[in-house]
Write an enzyme that holds these catalytic residues in place. Sequence first.
Site, PDB file in Angstrom:
ATOM      1  N   ASP A  63      -3.042 -48.157  -8.242  1.00 52.47           N
ATOM      2  CA  ASP A  63      -1.713 -48.723  -7.989  1.00 52.47           C
ATOM      3  C   ASP A  63      -1.054 -49.256  -9.252  1.00 52.47           C
ATOM      4  O   ASP A  63      -1.717 -49.600 -10.234  1.00 52.47           O
ATOM      5  CB  ASP A  63      -1.822 -49.889  -7.003  1.00 52.47           C
ATOM      6  N   HIS A  73      -6.438 -50.346  -9.887  1.00 51.11           N
ATOM      7  CA  HIS A  73      -5.124 -50.438 -10.531  1.00 51.11           C
ATOM      8  C   HIS A  73      -5.175 -49.815 -11.920  1.00 51.11           C
ATOM      9  O   HIS A  73      -6.187 -49.915 -12.609  1.00 51.11           O
ATOM     10  CB  HIS A  73      -4.667 -51.900 -10.635  1.00 51.11           C
TER      11      HIS A  73
END
Length: 280
Positions: A102, A247
């Site tokens: 992400d 992430h």
Amino acid sequence: MKSDQQPLERRVLLRLALGVGAATAVHLIAADPAATPVRPGGAPPAGAAGPPPPTRANPSSYRLQPMTAHAPPRFRRAAPPVRTRPLEELPDLGRSMVLSFDDGPDPRYTPGILATLREHRVRAMFFVCGEMAVDNQDLLREMADDGHVVANHSWSHPLIPGLSRAGIRDELSRTSDIIERTLGEAPLWYRAPYGAWNRNSFEIGAALGMEPLAWTVDTLDWTEPGTGTIVRRVLDGAAPGVVVLSHDAGGDRSQSVAALRRYLPELLADGYRITVPFRG
């Protein structure tokens, strides 16, 4: 989310996300049958040079089903249902898992993640923020060239339940717009920042042709817990159909890059197939 921005208090927001509940099993979603990335000639992609993207003075006029508006009905992809919960795992994958990243793309960390995935010839999902994507369109192209799924993670990483319907539409449609303009195809998946969804986001996401995907295993890598801790969380949570959240932007993600280099070969050695979903 811009890499120099500090996120909101994520522990509070993640508690809010727990109210969403478990995922529904959807059999039209399955593993991509192509096991490895496809890159013509096996060569690295060329850098995408060109002028910077135009400044958007007004909210996006992103069209619903923009690539198929004038196509015969048999060629149009059916709109997804309006869900009340996001998918958290993917059924019928066999001994397969999905890795997702992400907040990017970030030129400091995304290339290292792409290089590791390429080395092991596996695909992943990248939920990109529009404000990062607009400045790093070459990385979007590299993701697509390697066969990864490029998905929507909003424009500026806001807390979605705090926005109006118009605000949610702008966040999602602007991001879908930059993905489509860069790659020639609008995204089919989206993820709410902080895992905080609401009815409006489900309705607008479906109207834009996207399915909501959450996660099963949260590495909590944004807390920078140490590379070994991230590795342990992934390996401890490994199971068929699991979606792993990590992430590639939003802070110092060097631990996330290093952890992937360690846990990915272990997952493969343990017989897991790392795959991405496709929608039938």
